[in-house]
Motif scaffolding. Structure first.
Motif, PDB file in Angstrom:
ATOM      1  N   ARG A   1      -7.097  51.164   1.929  1.00  0.00           N
ATOM      2  CA  ARG A   1      -6.497  49.975   1.477  1.00  0.00           C
ATOM      3  C   ARG A   1      -7.223  48.764   2.011  1.00  0.00           C
ATOM      4  NH1 ARG A   1      -2.749  45.908   3.660  1.00  0.00           N
ATOM      5  NH2 ARG A   1      -2.720  46.823   5.607  1.00  0.00           N
ATOM      6  N   ALA A   2      -7.343  47.683   1.071  1.00  0.00           N
ATOM      7  CA  ALA A   2      -8.221  46.498   1.339  1.00  0.00           C
ATOM      8  C   ALA A   2      -7.566  45.379   2.403  1.00  0.00           C
ATOM      9  CB  ALA A   2      -8.786  46.098  -0.044  1.00  0.00           C
ATOM     10  N   ASP A   3      -7.678  45.436   3.569  1.00  0.00           N
ATOM     11  CA  ASP A   3      -6.944  44.133   4.498  1.00  0.00           C
ATOM     12  C   ASP A   3      -7.757  43.120   4.499  1.00  0.00           C
ATOM     13  OD1 ASP A   3      -5.673  42.966   6.145  1.00  0.00           O
ATOM     14  OD2 ASP A   3      -5.036  44.391   7.300  1.00  0.00           O
TER      15      ASP A   3
ATOM     16  N   GLY B   1     -14.690  33.232   9.030  1.00  0.00           N
ATOM     17  CA  GLY B   1     -15.436  32.124   8.416  1.00  0.00           C
ATOM     18  C   GLY B   1     -16.195  32.635   7.294  1.00  0.00           C
ATOM     19  N   ALA B   2     -15.989  33.696   6.955  1.00  0.00           N
ATOM     20  CA  ALA B   2     -16.752  34.309   5.553  1.00  0.00           C
ATOM     21  C   ALA B   2     -15.788  34.030   4.329  1.00  0.00           C
ATOM     22  CB  ALA B   2     -17.192  35.691   5.762  1.00  0.00           C
ATOM     23  N   ALA B   3     -15.928  34.053   3.323  1.00  0.00           N
ATOM     24  CA  ALA B   3     -15.261  34.133   2.206  1.00  0.00           C
ATOM     25  C   ALA B   3     -15.002  35.502   1.795  1.00  0.00           C
ATOM     26  CB  ALA B   3     -15.762  33.381   0.936  1.00  0.00           C
ATOM     27  N   GLN B   4     -15.890  36.454   1.879  1.00  0.00           N
ATOM     28  CA  GLN B   4     -15.546  37.874   1.572  1.00  0.00           C
ATOM     29  C   GLN B   4     -16.398  38.648   2.269  1.00  0.00           C
ATOM     30  OE1 GLN B   4     -16.389  37.816  -2.727  1.00  0.00           O
ATOM     31  NE2 GLN B   4     -18.985  38.344  -2.113  1.00  0.00           N
ATOM     32  N   GLY B   5     -15.962  40.075   2.385  1.00  0.00           N
ATOM     33  CA  GLY B   5     -16.667  41.121   2.802  1.00  0.00           C
ATOM     34  C   GLY B   5     -17.134  41.796   1.956  1.00  0.00           C
TER      35      GLY B   5
ATOM     36  N   ARG C   1     -17.475  47.685  -2.733  1.00  0.00           N
ATOM     37  CA  ARG C   1     -15.914  47.243  -2.282  1.00  0.00           C
ATOM     38  C   ARG C   1     -16.354  45.769  -1.766  1.00  0.00           C
ATOM     39  NH1 ARG C   1     -11.053  50.034  -0.971  1.00  0.00           N
ATOM     40  NH2 ARG C   1      -9.331  48.626  -2.005  1.00  0.00           N
ATOM     41  N   ILE C   2     -15.546  44.987  -2.522  1.00  0.00           N
ATOM     42  CA  ILE C   2     -15.762  43.496  -2.162  1.00  0.00           C
ATOM     43  C   ILE C   2     -14.360  43.235  -1.590  1.00  0.00           C
ATOM     44  CG2 ILE C   2     -15.940  41.139  -2.673  1.00  0.00           C
ATOM     45  CD1 ILE C   2     -18.119  42.152  -4.718  1.00  0.00           C
ATOM     46  N   VAL C   3     -13.841  42.607  -0.570  1.00  0.00           N
ATOM     47  CA  VAL C   3     -12.549  42.178   0.108  1.00  0.00           C
ATOM     48  C   VAL C   3     -12.491  40.714   0.245  1.00  0.00           C
ATOM     49  CG1 VAL C   3     -10.776  42.537   1.800  1.00  0.00           C
ATOM     50  CG2 VAL C   3     -12.549  44.510   1.165  1.00  0.00           C
ATOM     51  N   LYS C   4     -11.789  40.045  -0.164  1.00  0.00           N
ATOM     52  CA  LYS C   4     -11.651  38.625  -0.230  1.00  0.00           C
ATOM     53  C   LYS C   4     -10.977  38.199   0.862  1.00  0.00           C
ATOM     54  CE  LYS C   4     -12.446  37.721  -5.106  1.00  0.00           C
ATOM     55  NZ  LYS C   4     -11.985  37.148  -6.340  1.00  0.00           N
ATOM     56  N   ALA C   5     -11.453  37.024   1.825  1.00  0.00           N
ATOM     57  CA  ALA C   5     -10.583  36.484   2.826  1.00  0.00           C
ATOM     58  C   ALA C   5      -9.177  36.197   2.350  1.00  0.00           C
ATOM     59  CB  ALA C   5     -11.385  35.536   3.404  1.00  0.00           C
TER      60      ALA C   5
ATOM     61  N   SER D   1      -8.973  42.439  -3.877  1.00  0.00           N
ATOM     62  CA  SER D   1     -10.519  43.280  -3.561  1.00  0.00           C
ATOM     63  C   SER D   1     -10.951  43.569  -5.123  1.00  0.00           C
ATOM     64  CB  SER D   1     -10.410  44.281  -2.615  1.00  0.00           C
ATOM     65  OG  SER D   1      -9.360  45.320  -3.377  1.00  0.00           O
ATOM     66  N   ARG D   2     -11.975  44.246  -5.029  1.00  0.00           N
ATOM     67  CA  ARG D   2     -12.519  44.876  -6.363  1.00  0.00           C
ATOM     68  C   ARG D   2     -13.565  45.582  -6.111  1.00  0.00           C
ATOM     69  NH1 ARG D   2     -15.155  39.452  -6.708  1.00  0.00           N
ATOM     70  NH2 ARG D   2     -17.317  39.573  -6.649  1.00  0.00           N
ATOM     71  N   ALA D   3     -13.643  46.534  -6.901  1.00  0.00           N
ATOM     72  CA  ALA D   3     -14.562  47.681  -6.542  1.00  0.00           C
ATOM     73  C   ALA D   3     -15.434  48.138  -7.752  1.00  0.00           C
ATOM     74  CB  ALA D   3     -13.802  49.061  -6.289  1.00  0.00           C
ATOM     75  N   SER D   4     -16.581  48.851  -7.613  1.00  0.00           N
ATOM     76  CA  SER D   4     -17.476  49.110  -8.770  1.00  0.00           C
ATOM     77  C   SER D   4     -18.165  50.508  -8.278  1.00  0.00           C
ATOM     78  CB  SER D   4     -18.431  48.101  -9.154  1.00  0.00           C
ATOM     79  OG  SER D   4     -19.353  47.964  -8.261  1.00  0.00           O
ATOM     80  N   ILE D   5     -18.336  51.353  -9.429  1.00  0.00           N
ATOM     81  CA  ILE D   5     -19.155  52.418  -9.106  1.00  0.00           C
ATOM     82  C   ILE D   5     -20.318  52.327 -10.108  1.00  0.00           C
ATOM     83  CG2 ILE D   5     -19.492  54.977  -9.461  1.00  0.00           C
ATOM     84  CD1 ILE D   5     -16.380  55.075  -8.810  1.00  0.00           C
ATOM     85  N   ASN D   6     -21.666  52.123  -9.496  1.00  0.00           N
ATOM     86  CA  ASN D   6     -22.874  52.184 -10.480  1.00  0.00           C
ATOM     87  C   ASN D   6     -22.807  50.783 -11.349  1.00  0.00           C
ATOM     88  OD1 ASN D   6     -23.867  54.468  -9.460  1.00  0.00           O
ATOM     89  ND2 ASN D   6     -23.669  55.922 -11.188  1.00  0.00           N
ATOM     90  N   ASP D   7     -22.179  49.780 -10.406  1.00  0.00           N
ATOM     91  CA  ASP D   7     -22.130  48.385 -11.277  1.00  0.00           C
ATOM     92  C   ASP D   7     -21.125  48.388 -12.329  1.00  0.00           C
ATOM     93  OD1 ASP D   7     -23.765  47.295  -9.569  1.00  0.00           O
ATOM     94  OD2 ASP D   7     -25.327  48.004 -10.739  1.00  0.00           O
TER      95      ASP D   7
END
Length: 553
Positions: A49-51, A58-62, A97-101, A105-111
């Protein structure tokens, strides 16, 4: 195998790039240094789960990016293809995997965009994380049967074939019963339709053949009419040929008295001969085009009947013959009634018996393998300070509704931690340290059937030391010969066994606290193991002991 992990703005990690290799990798550091952050980051790319709380303040996303070498696992390529993603067996995998503050979230496999559910399914094939809160890998009983079969090298193909044959027989029987019920309701219509088709007796390709013959006859009729008109101009007392002959006779009388008319008479004679030949050729052509009008009438009537019946049954005329066979077969099955069903039921029962025979044989193989596996695991428990514990591979026959191509057995690894205590599922063990050591014992016993190519053990040495920690390190090293292992450890004996050593540490610049990780060289590694041995103050004796541990490992 995990080859690289890149982390950006996750909790206390601002930017981190780690390269991994085969073998055993140890992650150490003081309590609170942030070892759990690495596992949380890895969990993100494995579909956990993307928490939004994981995003650094202070960051917009991880962002977490992991690179894997899946080896020759064709199942991974098949899984990607099933979800519409490109991938070839053995091709490297790049999972991001990108998680927004602010949530999401969004994910990709080989773009290529991918769902978290796919990441979880794919992650289960790539990495096992073993710890007290893990619910995958060996803690999930759904995979226990497959592990036991791999250990036993159970021959499952004949069983799967028998199951498929049984289900086919079931399907044929169910279809026959449904047809019988439907046909019984429509018997009157079915008898009429079969009788009507039998009377017409359509043949495949008949409509096309008749249409072609009719077209030929109609064309011949038009040509014969035209030829008859041409012959009429030549033939008869008033025809051109009669006129030519009359002219030739008169010219013959005149030419006898006038010598210079001989050439004209010869030409007129040739014209009469050629006209006669033309008349004969036209007559032969007319005979060739002659047809039986009654035959044309019969063809047209047949075509009308075929096309009319085809429209009635909503099929093409060429489909009438097949429809006749199908409806006749349905009527025959209806007429046969219970006798036909009885034969299908006997075939179904025979297929079920064949499946049961195969399933019993597979169960016997599993039971024997379970005893061997239990004995192998039992031999690993005492060195891991689990000598009071017992393990049992439980086999339970499921109800028939749950039988499948892999048999009728439910398999689960059960554990009793104390003498006299009942056996319980592996996941029910209270102590996280004991749980990890049970999993390690099972993994060592299963050996080549270790599962995923990368395994992570989280504080498997919790609450133990000395000889037990050495035993854990020795077994981890053995496992690492066949799969990539990463272990979060507080034990110097375990860390000394590692092929690569990573130090996790916090740093402060007065404003911001950060967590960093770095790979240790030989000298730094000895110093870290010495710290683990002695605590806050590293002594020369601890350093010497650290070097001895590394040398022995």
């Amino acid at each position: 195998m995990l080859t690289r992990l890149a982390i950006r703005d996750i909790v206390l990690i601002e930017a981190l790039d780690l390269d991994f290799a085969p073998g055993l990798g140890a992650l150490t550091g003081e309590t609170g240094a942030g070892k759990s952050i690495l596992l949380d980051a890895l969990g993100l790319v494995l579909g956990q789960r993307a928490d939004s709380g994981l995003v650094r303040h202070g960051a917009a996303q991880g962002v977490v990016t992991a690179s894997f070498e899946p080896g020759d696992d064709a199942g991974i390529a098949a899984l990607l293809a099933e979800h519409g993603l490109e991938g070839e067996p053995g091709e490297p995998l790049l999972i991001r995997r990108i998680v927004k503050a602010d949530g999401g979230s969004r994910a990709s496999i080989n773009d290529q965009p991918a769902s978290a559910a796919l990441l979880r399914e794919l992650g289960g094939r790539l990495v096992e994380i073993h710890g007290q809160h893990d619910d995958r890998g060996l803690l999930n009983p759904r995979g226990h049967r497959a592990l036991l079969d791999a250990f036993a090298r159970t021959p499952l193909a004949p069983l799967a074939e028998a199951y498929a044959a049984w289900r086919r027989a079931e399907a044929v029987l169910a279809e026959a019963r449904a047809e019988l019920e439907t046909a019984a309701r429509d018997r009157e219509w079915l008898e009429h339709a079969v009788g009507e088709l039998a009377t017409l007796a359509p043949e495949p390709g008949e409509e096309e053949s008749l249409a072609a013959e009719r077209a030929t006859m109609q064309k011949g009729a038009r040509l014969a009419e035209d030829l008859a008109g041409v012959i009429a101009h030549l033939d008869g007392s008033d025809g051109a040929l009669a006129a030519l002959r009359q002219a030739a006779r008169r010219l013959d009388r005149v030419a006898a008295e006038q010598d210079d008319l001989a050439a004209a008479l010869a030409a007129l004679d040739r014209a009469v001969i050629e006209a006669s030949e033309a008349e004969e050729a036209l007559a032969r052509a007319g005979e060739a085009l002659a047809f039986d009008p009654a035959r044309l009438d019969r063809i047209e009537t047949r075509l009308f009947d075929l096309r009319g019946l085809a429209r009635k049954h909503r099929v093409q005329p060429d489909g009438l013959a097949a429809l006749h066979e199908e409806l006749a077969a349905r009527l025959a099955r209806l007429t046969a009634g219970s006798a036909g069903l009885a034969a299908l039921e006997r075939a179904r029962d025979a297929a079920r018996d064949a499946y049961c025979t195969q399933a019993e044989a597979v169960s016997a193989i599993r039971a024997a393998a379970a005893e061997r596996l239990d004995a192998a695991v039992a031999g690993e428990l005492a060195p891991l300070k689990l000598d009071a514990a017992r393990i049992r591979t439980g086999l339970e026959q499921l109800g028939e509704a749950s039988w499948g191509p892999e048999g009728w057995d439910r398999v689960e690894f059960l554990v009793s931690t104390n003498p006299g205590a009942p056996f319980a599922p592996l996941a029910k063990i209270a102590s996280g340290g004991e749980l990890s050591r049970f999993i390690l014992a099972l993994k060592v016993a299963l050996a080549e059937q270790a599962g995923a190519r990368t395994m992570v053990f989280d504080e498997i040495d919790r609450g133990v030391g000395g000889a037990v920690a050495s035993a854990i390190g020795e077994r981890l090293a053995r496992l690492a010969a066949q799969a990539q292992l990463l272990v979060v450890t507080h034990s110097p004996q375990v860390a000394a066994r590692a092929d690569r050593h990573f130090l996790i540490a916090k740093s402060h610049d007065g404003l911001v606290t950060r967590t960093g990780v770095r790979a240790l060289d030989a000298g730094d590694r000895a110093e870290e193991i010495a710290r683990m041995l002695s605590g806050a103050e590293i002594t020369d004796e601890a350093r010497a002991q650290a070097r001895r541990l590394i040398a022995v490992a």
